[in-house]
Design an enzyme around this catalytic site. Structure first.
Site, PDB file in Angstrom:
ATOM      1  N   PHE A   7      19.017  52.740  85.426  1.00  0.00           N
ATOM      2  CA  PHE A   7      19.955  52.238  86.423  1.00  0.00           C
ATOM      3  C   PHE A   7      19.703  52.886  87.777  1.00  0.00           C
ATOM      4  O   PHE A   7      19.511  54.104  87.868  1.00  0.00           O
ATOM      5  CB  PHE A   7      21.399  52.566  86.034  1.00  0.00           C
ATOM      6  CG  PHE A   7      21.934  51.841  84.847  1.00  0.00           C
ATOM      7  CD1 PHE A   7      22.664  50.664  85.000  1.00  0.00           C
ATOM      8  CD2 PHE A   7      21.746  52.334  83.567  1.00  0.00           C
ATOM      9  CE1 PHE A   7      23.196  50.001  83.899  1.00  0.00           C
ATOM     10  CE2 PHE A   7      22.268  51.682  82.455  1.00  0.00           C
ATOM     11  CZ  PHE A   7      22.991  50.509  82.621  1.00  0.00           C
ATOM     12  N   ASP A   8      19.757  52.077  88.821  1.00  0.00           N
ATOM     13  CA  ASP A   8      19.935  52.599  90.175  1.00  0.00           C
ATOM     14  C   ASP A   8      21.389  53.047  90.298  1.00  0.00           C
ATOM     15  O   ASP A   8      22.224  52.719  89.447  1.00  0.00           O
ATOM     16  CB  ASP A   8      19.597  51.504  91.186  1.00  0.00           C
ATOM     17  CG  ASP A   8      19.895  51.914  92.609  1.00  0.00           C
ATOM     18  OD1 ASP A   8      19.364  52.940  93.056  1.00  0.00           O
ATOM     19  OD2 ASP A   8      20.692  51.214  93.267  1.00  0.00           O
TER      20      ASP A   8
END
Length: 214
Positions: A7-8
């Site tokens: 995930f960013d």
């Protein structure tokens, strides 16, 4: 074998726009009282390293390090109070952890990012967190993704990246992994469509898409 989901952070799981803007303008004021930099100019650069962001608004190269240092000190003081989880982000993380191994790949400072996720009581779901200080080349270079996979002993064939900007999607493509873009962050759908047609409204829908893909 469980898939890996990376995930960013900003625009994907969290909204720290207020903290970023306040810290950016604080740094500009401290080092010359620049008042010509609009919020839009700053937000259009979110996702890039701080040195790139300050360069983009015209800061002299010799002063960029000082601006970055001032920004970081101020940001750390206010980040917890002025950062919120995006809607359904917590649910997205918990649902993802039921079928996948999780990591975070961000251009933010890793130390501060870890503190934020611990503050939200979500860091326990992630095996790794790769921040700006952990790599030489930030996104869109594939190095942050490769570093995360290496630390997780993961294979590219089973890995996904979820992010809100073209930097995330380009990094995934260059790293040789799948990706899902989300439109809840800083790049709009038209911008994201230049790199992918797999776009979901938020991280939860992105996770559910990956779950269906098996």
């Amino acid at each position: 074998m469980k898939p890996i989901i990376l995930f960013d952070l900003d625009g994907t799981l969290i909204d720290s726009t207020e903290a970023i803007l306040e810290s950016f303008h604080h740094s500009l004021h401290t080092h010359g009282n620049r008042t010509d930099v609009s919020d839009t100019m700053v937000t259009s650069q979110i996702g890039h390293p701080l040195e790139v962001m300050f360069s983009a608004v015209g800061i002299d190269p010799s002063m960029i390090d000082a601006h970055v240092s001032t920004y970081k000190l101020f940001y750390r003081e206010i980040a917890r109070q002025k950062t919120v989880l995006l809607p359904d982000a917590s649910t997205a993380i918990r649902e993802a952890s039921a079928f996948a191994r999780l990591g975070i790949v961000t251009t933010k400072t890793g130390l501060y990012s870890r503190e934020l996720m611990e503050h939200f009581e979500l860091m326990e779901y992630f095996e790794v967190l790769i921040g700006r200080e952990h790599v030489e080349n930030p996104k869109p270079h594939p190095e942050p993704i490769w570093t995360a996979l290496e630390q997780m002993s993961g294979k590219r064939e089973t890995a996904w990246m979820i992010g809100d900007t073209r930097l995330d999607i380009e990094a995934a493509k260059r790293a040789g992994i799948e990706s899902v873009a989300v439109s809840c962050g800083y790049d709009n759908e038209k911008q994201l469509l230049t790199l992918t047609n797999i776009i979901k409204p938020n991280a939860l829908e992105a996770v559910r898409y990956i779950a269906k893909r098996g």
